[in-house]
Design an enzyme around this catalytic site. Sequence first.
Site, PDB file in Angstrom:
ATOM      1  N   ASP A  79       0.830  -1.208   0.000  1.00 19.34           N
ATOM      2  CA  ASP A  79       0.000   0.000   0.000  1.00 19.34           C
ATOM      3  C   ASP A  79       0.865   1.260   0.000  1.00 19.34           C
ATOM      4  O   ASP A  79       1.963   1.249   0.561  1.00 19.34           O
ATOM      5  CB  ASP A  79      -0.899  -0.027   1.248  1.00 19.34           C
ATOM      6  CG  ASP A  79      -2.085   0.908   1.119  1.00 19.34           C
ATOM      7  OD1 ASP A  79      -2.278   1.512   0.046  1.00 19.34           O
ATOM      8  OD2 ASP A  79      -2.828   1.040   2.117  1.00 19.34           O
ATOM      9  N   ARG A 100       0.298   7.689  -2.635  1.00 10.63           N
ATOM     10  CA  ARG A 100       0.879   8.748  -1.787  1.00 10.63           C
ATOM     11  C   ARG A 100       2.347   8.984  -2.116  1.00 10.63           C
ATOM     12  O   ARG A 100       2.824  10.112  -2.101  1.00 10.63           O
ATOM     13  CB  ARG A 100       0.703   8.383  -0.300  1.00 10.63           C
ATOM     14  CG  ARG A 100      -0.656   8.783   0.238  1.00 10.63           C
ATOM     15  CD  ARG A 100      -0.976   8.063   1.507  1.00 10.63           C
ATOM     16  NE  ARG A 100      -1.306   6.671   1.232  1.00 10.63           N
ATOM     17  CZ  ARG A 100      -1.338   5.720   2.155  1.00 10.63           C
ATOM     18  NH1 ARG A 100      -1.018   6.013   3.401  1.00 10.63           N
ATOM     19  NH2 ARG A 100      -1.677   4.495   1.827  1.00 10.63           N
ATOM     20  N   ARG A 104      -0.034   9.320 -10.209  1.00 11.32           N
ATOM     21  CA  ARG A 104      -0.152   8.094  -9.405  1.00 11.32           C
ATOM     22  C   ARG A 104       0.444   6.880 -10.119  1.00 11.32           C
ATOM     23  O   ARG A 104       1.017   5.998  -9.486  1.00 11.32           O
ATOM     24  CB  ARG A 104      -1.637   7.823  -9.100  1.00 11.32           C
ATOM     25  CG  ARG A 104      -2.264   8.802  -8.128  1.00 11.32           C
ATOM     26  CD  ARG A 104      -3.759   8.510  -7.964  1.00 11.32           C
ATOM     27  NE  ARG A 104      -3.997   7.157  -7.474  1.00 11.32           N
ATOM     28  CZ  ARG A 104      -3.935   6.813  -6.185  1.00 11.32           C
ATOM     29  NH1 ARG A 104      -3.668   7.708  -5.276  1.00 11.32           N
ATOM     30  NH2 ARG A 104      -4.169   5.565  -5.824  1.00 11.32           N
ATOM     31  N   HIS A 106       2.730   3.341  -9.002  1.00  9.37           N
ATOM     32  CA  HIS A 106       2.486   1.916  -9.287  1.00  9.37           C
ATOM     33  C   HIS A 106       3.678   1.314 -10.042  1.00  9.37           C
ATOM     34  O   HIS A 106       4.075   0.183  -9.797  1.00  9.37           O
ATOM     35  CB  HIS A 106       1.208   1.742 -10.097  1.00  9.37           C
ATOM     36  CG  HIS A 106      -0.024   2.160  -9.351  1.00  9.37           C
ATOM     37  ND1 HIS A 106      -0.255   1.798  -8.047  1.00  9.37           N
ATOM     38  CD2 HIS A 106      -1.098   2.919  -9.718  1.00  9.37           C
ATOM     39  CE1 HIS A 106      -1.414   2.305  -7.636  1.00  9.37           C
ATOM     40  NE2 HIS A 106      -1.937   2.993  -8.630  1.00  9.37           N
ATOM     41  N   SER A 111      -7.462  -5.159  -5.648  1.00  2.10           N
ATOM     42  CA  SER A 111      -8.593  -5.731  -4.916  1.00  2.10           C
ATOM     43  C   SER A 111      -9.873  -5.568  -5.724  1.00  2.10           C
ATOM     44  O   SER A 111      -9.937  -4.731  -6.635  1.00  2.10           O
ATOM     45  CB  SER A 111      -8.739  -5.048  -3.554  1.00  2.10           C
ATOM     46  OG  SER A 111      -9.451  -3.846  -3.694  1.00  2.10           O
ATOM     47  N   LEU A 168       9.933 -21.074  -4.850  1.00  2.00           N
ATOM     48  CA  LEU A 168       9.033 -20.101  -4.206  1.00  2.00           C
ATOM     49  C   LEU A 168       7.644 -20.239  -4.825  1.00  2.00           C
ATOM     50  O   LEU A 168       7.509 -20.316  -6.044  1.00  2.00           O
ATOM     51  CB  LEU A 168       9.541 -18.671  -4.441  1.00  2.00           C
ATOM     52  CG  LEU A 168       8.635 -17.550  -3.904  1.00  2.00           C
ATOM     53  CD1 LEU A 168       8.698 -17.484  -2.371  1.00  2.00           C
ATOM     54  CD2 LEU A 168       9.022 -16.195  -4.484  1.00  2.00           C
ATOM     55  N   ARG A 171       1.662  -4.968   6.191  1.00  2.00           N
ATOM     56  CA  ARG A 171       0.976  -3.909   5.450  1.00  2.00           C
ATOM     57  C   ARG A 171       1.806  -2.639   5.531  1.00  2.00           C
ATOM     58  O   ARG A 171       2.200  -2.216   6.616  1.00  2.00           O
ATOM     59  CB  ARG A 171      -0.425  -3.640   5.992  1.00  2.00           C
ATOM     60  CG  ARG A 171      -1.119  -2.555   5.154  1.00  2.00           C
ATOM     61  CD  ARG A 171      -2.606  -2.454   5.377  1.00  2.00           C
ATOM     62  NE  ARG A 171      -3.183  -1.584   4.343  1.00  2.00           N
ATOM     63  CZ  ARG A 171      -4.429  -1.622   3.912  1.00  2.00           C
ATOM     64  NH1 ARG A 171      -5.256  -2.492   4.429  1.00  2.00           N
ATOM     65  NH2 ARG A 171      -4.858  -0.808   2.974  1.00  2.00           N
ATOM     66  N   GLU A 190       0.111 -13.384  12.180  1.00  2.00           N
ATOM     67  CA  GLU A 190       0.691 -12.234  12.870  1.00  2.00           C
ATOM     68  C   GLU A 190       0.711 -11.070  11.877  1.00  2.00           C
ATOM     69  O   GLU A 190       0.908 -11.283  10.676  1.00  2.00           O
ATOM     70  CB  GLU A 190       2.138 -12.551  13.297  1.00  2.00           C
ATOM     71  CG  GLU A 190       2.252 -13.686  14.286  1.00  2.00           C
ATOM     72  CD  GLU A 190       1.706 -13.325  15.667  1.00  2.00           C
ATOM     73  OE1 GLU A 190       1.767 -12.136  16.031  1.00  2.00           O
ATOM     74  OE2 GLU A 190       1.215 -14.236  16.355  1.00  2.00           O
TER      75      GLU A 190
HETATM   76  C1  FPP Z   1      -1.874   0.461  -3.210  1.00  2.00           C
HETATM   77  O1  FPP Z   1      -1.440   1.767  -3.377  1.00  2.00           O
HETATM   78  C2  FPP Z   1      -1.431  -0.312  -4.307  1.00  2.00           C
HETATM   79  C3  FPP Z   1      -2.243  -0.791  -5.281  1.00  2.00           C
HETATM   80  C4  FPP Z   1      -3.691  -0.606  -5.353  1.00  2.00           C
HETATM   81  C5  FPP Z   1      -1.659  -1.522  -6.374  1.00  2.00           C
HETATM   82  C6  FPP Z   1      -0.488  -2.357  -5.988  1.00  2.00           C
HETATM   83  C7  FPP Z   1       0.206  -2.650  -7.201  1.00  2.00           C
HETATM   84  C8  FPP Z   1       1.539  -2.752  -7.334  1.00  2.00           C
HETATM   85  C9  FPP Z   1       2.513  -2.708  -6.231  1.00  2.00           C
HETATM   86  C10 FPP Z   1       2.091  -2.940  -8.657  1.00  2.00           C
HETATM   87  C11 FPP Z   1       1.304  -3.923  -9.426  1.00  2.00           C
HETATM   88  C12 FPP Z   1       1.996  -5.178  -9.472  1.00  2.00           C
HETATM   89  C13 FPP Z   1       1.569  -6.133 -10.271  1.00  2.00           C
HETATM   90  C14 FPP Z   1       2.313  -7.401 -10.371  1.00  2.00           C
HETATM   91  C15 FPP Z   1       0.356  -5.927 -11.070  1.00  2.00           C
HETATM   92  P1  FPP Z   1      -2.541   2.878  -3.455  1.00  2.00           P
HETATM   93  O2  FPP Z   1      -2.720   3.249  -4.889  1.00  2.00           O
HETATM   94  O3  FPP Z   1      -3.769   2.471  -2.737  1.00  2.00           O
HETATM   95  O4  FPP Z   1      -1.789   4.024  -2.701  1.00  2.00           O
HETATM   96  P2  FPP Z   1      -2.447   5.165  -1.833  1.00  2.00           P
HETATM   97  O5  FPP Z   1      -3.185   4.483  -0.709  1.00  2.00           O
HETATM   98  O6  FPP Z   1      -1.259   5.929  -1.366  1.00  2.00           O
HETATM   99  O7  FPP Z   1      -3.339   5.941  -2.762  1.00  2.00           O
END
Ligand code: FPP
Length: 247
Positions: A19, A23, A32, A36, A64, A130, A187, A206
């Site tokens: 997460d 930000r 944004r 990613h 999600s 893995l 997290r 945990e």
């Molecule tokens: C949360 O950050 C992250 C996500 C919703 C996407 C996570 C994705 C990756 C790490 C890259 C994708 C990897 C693959 C293999 C597809 P957020 O956007 O919710 O951040 P914020 O809470 O700061 O807005």
Amino acid sequence: MSQFHEQQDLPSHLAIIMDGNGRWATNRGVPRQEGHRQGVETLRQSLKDVMRAGIKCLTVFSFSSENWNRPKAEVTFLMTLLQRFIESDLAELHGQNVRVRVLGRRQDLPPKITKLIEHAESLTADNTALQLQVAFNYGAREEIADAASRLARRAVAGTLDPASITPEVFDAELLTAGLPDPDLIIRTSGEYRVSNFLLWQSAYAEFFFTETLWPDFTVDDLDQALHAYAQRDRRFGGLSNQQERER
Ligand code: FPP
């Protein structure tokens, strides 16, 4: 990375809620999407670190079921990232004996991506170094509801006695069937929520929360989490070793 040598008690299954990409980008005044993109880089590095630490099973939450509510351009971008990640990294992952699986509802994804996922899964099916699960279009409530629905259909068809539905039977219907439950869930980004991730499987997990935003996550953060985990007294509802001795 000598810090890992002292890790005695490693999680059999580590899960990470990645997460804070948005930000991270906003803090830098960049779109944004950049967050990613950097998040994928961090994932690549973390995969190496996790393997070097000796962990055999890793699940990462990358999209999600609720993420569909984001602007369409961001959703499309996240789809493209998964596609590119598989296209560019699959050969290397396979070379490193990594088994790749994608957890989540397939039917809502573009067919092009579904095909890629199936290819990645079948190519790496026999790999053992893995077990990597990428949770994509994943939601734990949906996973549980889908499992219940499949069991109900078998009960209605007369091939399953409802009285025989135990936690083990239910577990075998989940997307994680055959995998150990996560022992440790990390997290990032200072959020203290589960967000519909592995709800059934995390019964005795945990948790480790860090303020670090996912794109800034390094081997030191991983080491901190593993160290904290090794100090935890896991009782699974029973007594600790110390309490047993005092009985
Ligand atoms: C949360 O950050 C992250 C996500 C919703 C996407 C996570 C994705 C990756 C790490 C890259 C994708 C990897 C693959 C293999 C597809 P957020 O956007 O919710 O951040 P914020 O809470 O700061 O807005």
